[in-house]
Design an enzyme around this catalytic site. Structure first.
Site, PDB file in Angstrom:
ATOM      1  N   GLU A   1      -8.003  -7.487  -0.240  1.00  0.00           N
ATOM      2  CA  GLU A   1      -6.779  -8.201  -0.900  1.00  0.00           C
ATOM      3  C   GLU A   1      -6.465  -9.397  -0.141  1.00  0.00           C
ATOM      4  O   GLU A   1      -5.310  -9.562  -0.582  1.00  0.00           O
ATOM      5  CB  GLU A   1      -5.692  -7.317  -1.170  1.00  0.00           C
ATOM      6  CG  GLU A   1      -6.104  -5.765  -2.028  1.00  0.00           C
ATOM      7  CD  GLU A   1      -6.620  -6.185  -3.672  1.00  0.00           C
ATOM      8  OE1 GLU A   1      -6.756  -7.312  -3.936  1.00  0.00           O
ATOM      9  OE2 GLU A   1      -6.979  -5.073  -4.024  1.00  0.00           O
TER      10      GLU A   1
ATOM     11  N   HIS B   1       0.902  -3.841   0.827  1.00  0.00           N
ATOM     12  CA  HIS B   1       0.335  -3.338  -0.432  1.00  0.00           C
ATOM     13  C   HIS B   1       0.320  -1.854  -0.066  1.00  0.00           C
ATOM     14  O   HIS B   1      -0.587  -1.502   1.151  1.00  0.00           O
ATOM     15  CB  HIS B   1      -1.077  -4.008  -0.765  1.00  0.00           C
ATOM     16  CG  HIS B   1      -1.876  -3.360  -1.783  1.00  0.00           C
ATOM     17  ND1 HIS B   1      -1.193  -3.060  -3.076  1.00  0.00           N
ATOM     18  CD2 HIS B   1      -2.795  -2.709  -2.040  1.00  0.00           C
ATOM     19  CE1 HIS B   1      -1.925  -2.442  -3.834  1.00  0.00           C
ATOM     20  NE2 HIS B   1      -3.213  -2.210  -3.029  1.00  0.00           N
TER      21      HIS B   1
ATOM     22  N   HIS C   1      -0.065   2.385  -1.938  1.00  0.00           N
ATOM     23  CA  HIS C   1      -0.225   3.420  -3.153  1.00  0.00           C
ATOM     24  C   HIS C   1       0.571   4.494  -3.329  1.00  0.00           C
ATOM     25  O   HIS C   1      -0.059   5.687  -3.191  1.00  0.00           O
ATOM     26  CB  HIS C   1      -1.724   3.817  -3.267  1.00  0.00           C
ATOM     27  CG  HIS C   1      -2.929   2.765  -3.076  1.00  0.00           C
ATOM     28  ND1 HIS C   1      -4.291   3.100  -2.775  1.00  0.00           N
ATOM     29  CD2 HIS C   1      -2.787   1.277  -3.417  1.00  0.00           C
ATOM     30  CE1 HIS C   1      -4.999   1.974  -3.036  1.00  0.00           C
ATOM     31  NE2 HIS C   1      -4.079   0.912  -3.309  1.00  0.00           N
TER      32      HIS C   1
ATOM     33  N   GLU D   1      21.844   2.396  -4.535  1.00  0.00           N
ATOM     34  CA  GLU D   1      21.663   1.302  -3.496  1.00  0.00           C
ATOM     35  C   GLU D   1      20.664   0.341  -3.772  1.00  0.00           C
ATOM     36  O   GLU D   1      20.125  -0.674  -3.466  1.00  0.00           O
ATOM     37  CB  GLU D   1      21.103   1.844  -2.259  1.00  0.00           C
ATOM     38  CG  GLU D   1      19.714   2.662  -2.209  1.00  0.00           C
ATOM     39  CD  GLU D   1      19.300   2.874  -0.762  1.00  0.00           C
ATOM     40  OE1 GLU D   1      19.867   2.540   0.373  1.00  0.00           O
ATOM     41  OE2 GLU D   1      18.295   3.152  -0.615  1.00  0.00           O
TER      42      GLU D   1
ATOM     43  N   HIS E   1      -1.963   1.194 -10.075  1.00  0.00           N
ATOM     44  CA  HIS E   1      -2.689   1.009  -8.651  1.00  0.00           C
ATOM     45  C   HIS E   1      -1.843   1.075  -7.690  1.00  0.00           C
ATOM     46  O   HIS E   1      -2.131   1.895  -6.695  1.00  0.00           O
ATOM     47  CB  HIS E   1      -3.324  -0.492  -8.887  1.00  0.00           C
ATOM     48  CG  HIS E   1      -4.119  -0.839  -7.686  1.00  0.00           C
ATOM     49  ND1 HIS E   1      -5.064  -1.566  -7.642  1.00  0.00           N
ATOM     50  CD2 HIS E   1      -3.907  -0.538  -6.390  1.00  0.00           C
ATOM     51  CE1 HIS E   1      -5.694  -1.737  -6.397  1.00  0.00           C
ATOM     52  NE2 HIS E   1      -4.714  -1.234  -5.519  1.00  0.00           N
TER      53      HIS E   1
HETATM   54  O1  2HA Z   1      -8.382  -0.377  -0.588  1.00  0.00           O
HETATM   55  O2  2HA Z   1      -5.666  -0.864  -1.795  1.00  0.00           O
HETATM   56  O3  2HA Z   1      -6.272  -2.610  -3.772  1.00  0.00           O
HETATM   57  C1  2HA Z   1      -7.738  -1.226  -0.172  1.00  0.00           C
HETATM   58  C2  2HA Z   1      -6.812  -1.407  -1.773  1.00  0.00           C
HETATM   59  C3  2HA Z   1      -7.320  -2.183  -2.721  1.00  0.00           C
HETATM   60 ZN    ZN Z   2      -4.922  -1.117  -3.631  1.00  0.00          ZN
END
Ligand code: 2HA
Ligand code: ZN
Length: 279
Positions: A118, A142, A144, A172, A213
């Site tokens: 990414e 980023h 998940h 909050e 995602h």
């Molecule tokens: O594996 O999260 O979006 C990495 C990620 C791809």
């Molecule tokens: Zn990801």
């Protein structure tokens, strides 16, 4: 300033701690998620003697405003679980060229490899955030987290709805992300297209959902960026619990109460998120 071993530098330690904290939250199954930090000039100077510059590689997009800057980033296919354990093999420091079109590894990924898949999203988000915050923001994250992902299957994929629903679940929230939250519809990850869509949202928001995602968060430092991710996901968890218990909410924070909250904190909440709901 004294030069030092790479791993001892405070910014490297902060990066490692954040990766460990994210792993412990359960947000980074296998190689899920990625983290990047725009390194300060004096921090570069501090660790420069450890550099071993590799060959230039294309970024896959152009970020001219980031020319010649250095970033600490997780590696593609590398596990957050391992960042604290096998740091040199899991992360790298990169340098961008004078056009912002190519990068080269200057430290790390000892066993070979590339920066995060990414990288285009991270760098395009950095470019936007550096501009709109006058250089203050340095972290793009980023992850998940399960609850925010779950919500992308039941809520409309709309900035106003996600913002309002998450604001309502914890008092909050409007204080932590008064600007709201953006939503990117499902797209193929890892390329320029999703990077462009996400960076458009980053003009305005500090946090953007990737439908089905995960989540992207931006911030000034590791604590604030991790804290933002954590706050959004906690709120999503409460909403998932509420929706699992019964249809709809019996009571919630009302529009006037959000306005009172904004006043009490001396801030402003965009009116577009304070719409009247049908009961
Ligand atoms: O594996 O999260 O979006 C990495 C990620 C791809
Ligand atoms: Zn990801």
């Amino acid at each position: 300033m004294d030069r030092m071993k790479f791993l001892e530098a405070e910014f490297v330690q902060g990066f490692i701690r954040m990766a460990k904290d994210g792993w412990e939250q359960g947000w980074h199954e296998r190689n899920g998620g990625n983290l990047s930090y725009r390194v300060k000039e004096d921090e570069v100077a501090l660790v420069e003697e450890n550099f071993d510059r590799k060959e230039w590689q294309p970024i896959g997009t152009a970020v001219p405003k980031l020319a010649r800057q250095y970033f600490l980033v997780t590696g593609s296919g590398k596990f957050f679980r391992n960042v604290a354990i096998k740091t040199e093999d899991s992360i790298c420091m990169i340098e961008l060229d004078d056009k912002g079109e190519n990068y080269r590894i200057v430290w790390g990924l000892a066993g070979g490899g590339r920066p995060t898949s990414e990288l285009p999203s991270h760098l395009m988000n950095h470019e936007v955030k550096m501009r709109v915050t006058n250089g203050k923001y340095r972290v793009i994250y980023h992850a998940h987290p399960a609850n925010i992902i779950a919500l992308t299957f039941v809520l409309p994929l709309n900035d106003a709805v996600f913002t309002r629903e998450l604001w309502e679940m914890a008092t909050e929230c409007p204080v932590v992300f008064p600007g709201g939250i953006g939503v990117v519809p499902w797209m193929v990850p890892g390329g320029r297209e999703i990077a462009v869509e996400t960076s458009k949202l980053m003009e305005r928001y500090d946090v953007a959902v990737w439908a089905h995602h995960g989540l992207f968060a931006a911030g000034e430092d590791f604590d604030l960026t991790f804290g933002l991710m954590h706050t959004v996901e906690k709120s999503a968890e409460i909403l998932v619990k509420v929706l699992s218990m019964q249809q709809g909410k019996r009571q919630t924070i009302k529009v006037e109460e959000f306005r009172d909250l904004a006043k009490a904190f001396g801030g402003e909440l965009p009116e577009e998120f304070l719409y009247e709901k049908e009961e």
